[in-house]
Design a protein around this motif. Sequence first.
Motif, short mmCIF file in Angstrom:
data_model
loop_
_atom_site.label_atom_id
_atom_site.label_comp_id
_atom_site.label_asym_id
_atom_site.label_seq_id
_atom_site.Cartn_x
_atom_site.Cartn_y
_atom_site.Cartn_z
N PHE A 185 41.49 17.53 -41.49
CA PHE A 185 42.11 18.26 -40.39
C PHE A 185 43.30 19.05 -40.93
O PHE A 185 43.78 18.83 -42.05
N THR A 186 43.78 19.98 -40.12
CA THR A 186 44.86 20.86 -40.54
C THR A 186 46.20 20.16 -40.36
O THR A 186 46.56 19.75 -39.25
N THR A 187 46.93 20.02 -41.45
CA THR A 187 48.27 19.43 -41.42
C THR A 187 49.29 20.55 -41.67
O THR A 187 48.92 21.70 -41.93
N ALA A 188 50.56 20.19 -41.62
CA ALA A 188 51.62 21.16 -41.91
C ALA A 188 51.57 21.64 -43.36
O ALA A 188 52.16 22.66 -43.71
N HIS A 189 50.83 20.91 -44.20
CA HIS A 189 50.72 21.26 -45.63
C HIS A 189 49.33 21.76 -45.99
O HIS A 189 48.96 21.75 -47.16
N GLY A 190 48.57 22.19 -45.01
CA GLY A 190 47.22 22.68 -45.27
C GLY A 190 46.17 21.66 -44.85
O GLY A 190 46.48 20.62 -44.27
N THR A 191 44.92 21.97 -45.16
CA THR A 191 43.82 21.10 -44.75
C THR A 191 43.78 19.85 -45.62
O THR A 191 43.80 19.93 -46.85
N SER A 192 43.71 18.71 -44.99
CA SER A 192 43.66 17.44 -45.71
C SER A 192 42.26 17.21 -46.27
O SER A 192 41.28 17.84 -45.84
N LEU A 193 42.16 16.30 -47.20
CA LEU A 193 40.86 15.76 -47.57
C LEU A 193 40.35 14.88 -46.43
O LEU A 193 41.14 14.35 -45.64
N ALA A 194 39.05 14.71 -46.35
CA ALA A 194 38.50 13.75 -45.39
C ALA A 194 38.92 12.34 -45.79
O ALA A 194 39.19 12.06 -46.97
N GLN A 195 38.96 11.46 -44.83
CA GLN A 195 39.47 10.11 -45.08
C GLN A 195 38.62 9.35 -46.10
O GLN A 195 39.14 8.50 -46.83
N ASN A 196 37.32 9.65 -46.19
CA ASN A 196 36.44 8.90 -47.08
C ASN A 196 36.38 9.47 -48.51
O ASN A 196 35.64 8.96 -49.34
N VAL A 197 37.16 10.50 -48.80
CA VAL A 197 37.15 11.09 -50.14
C VAL A 197 37.98 10.23 -51.09
O VAL A 197 39.15 9.93 -50.81
N LYS A 198 37.39 9.83 -52.21
CA LYS A 198 38.13 9.06 -53.21
C LYS A 198 38.99 10.01 -54.05
O LYS A 198 38.53 11.08 -54.45
N THR A 199 40.20 9.59 -54.33
CA THR A 199 41.09 10.41 -55.16
C THR A 199 41.39 9.74 -56.50
O THR A 199 42.30 10.14 -57.22
N MET A 200 40.63 8.70 -56.82
CA MET A 200 40.73 8.03 -58.12
C MET A 200 39.35 8.04 -58.78
O MET A 200 38.33 7.97 -58.10
N ASP A 201 39.33 8.16 -60.11
CA ASP A 201 38.08 8.03 -60.84
C ASP A 201 38.27 7.03 -61.96
O ASP A 201 39.40 6.71 -62.35
N CYS A 202 37.17 6.54 -62.49
CA CYS A 202 37.20 5.50 -63.52
C CYS A 202 36.13 5.78 -64.57
O CYS A 202 35.14 6.47 -64.31
N GLY A 203 36.33 5.24 -65.78
CA GLY A 203 35.36 5.41 -66.83
C GLY A 203 35.61 4.45 -67.97
O GLY A 203 36.49 3.59 -67.92
N THR A 204 34.85 4.63 -69.05
CA THR A 204 34.95 3.75 -70.20
C THR A 204 36.05 4.18 -71.17
O THR A 204 36.29 3.50 -72.17
N ALA A 205 36.68 5.31 -70.90
CA ALA A 205 37.80 5.79 -71.70
C ALA A 205 38.78 6.49 -70.77
O ALA A 205 38.46 6.78 -69.61
N GLU A 206 39.99 6.76 -71.25
CA GLU A 206 40.98 7.42 -70.42
C GLU A 206 40.49 8.80 -69.99
O GLU A 206 39.89 9.53 -70.78
N GLY A 207 40.73 9.18 -68.76
CA GLY A 207 40.31 10.47 -68.24
C GLY A 207 41.49 11.41 -68.09
O GLY A 207 42.62 11.12 -68.48
#
Length: 326
Positions: A185-207
């Motif tokens: 939705f539109t916030t004072a800082h622009g359009t937000s990500l949807a609530q179900n969007v992950k903002t962290m990732d993981c792997g077998t080495a540093e990313g």
Amino acid sequence: MKTLNLNKIILLATLFLAAIAFSNSANALCVVNGDGAIVIASGDSETPVKDDTTTDDYTALDATTDCLITPDIYKLNIYKFGLCTADPDLNDLSSCQMFFESAAGIELDIQAGVSATLPIPEFYIEPGTYPFLYVQLSSKLGMQWSGRFSNDVDGSSGDGNGGTYCWTSNAGSRASSYPDNGAAFTTAHGTSLAQNVKTMDCGTAEGTVVTTYEALTKFSQTNCSSNLAANGDKSTFAIEGTGTTRGIPTVNLLTSADAFATTCANAAKIAWTTALSTSYVVTEDSTFAMSVKATAANSLEFSDGDDNDILLIGSGAPRIYLTVTD
């Protein structure tokens, strides 16, 4: 118009930003093992981590869905910083003396071992007794973090593509509260990500670590389907802090025009007032030092499903300190 003597002006060089007391994962509140890795359950779990601190609603070392860390970098944008003789929490700043006011804000990157001079003009604080510290900052907070876990964790790359290394991976902005359906939705800082969007990732080495953001759209524990409570969702907390900045904090959400915010969509700024336990006493010869500390108050949040998914890093409250020296 007041005439100021240069020998009574506290110059820019005396106001500085000191990045202090950052923790790494080994010192954070998430429980870690002897190698400094955050302990997480092996395989799928609805409560995969533990925190080492007891709070009002959590007992230390109980299995849970989130635990606290300190970010590697915290981005703040500060609009006003000053002292007040009367309580400004009703948005009346007429009693305040400001070290600086910036319409665009002054962006700070707070990180361990790094100090910087704030790019502000000369200022003058009238001698007197000041029982209130006032900070106005953007409600959009940026964070960078990377760390290691004791067992595999899945992030935004999907199930089976994770590993023991995780990092902030999405440069978008989440909201702290959402409409019922969790949609962007539109916030004072622009359009937000949807609530179900992950903002962290993981792997077998540093990313590759990026800055991810959270817009604080509401303080009260309800979703955005209802308007904010009175006076910008005003909230007052228990006494906190140490030394000269110990006091009772009150926060309000403001619009970009500095009026009290009324909805999640127009919450643009945070007005932070501390009613000090011991007032600052300013004389003609006073000097000032400002320091900012990011505490272990940012939450690593995991899915509450039967899996090993990490979702996001949530914003926590930084501490802004002022030292006044004669």
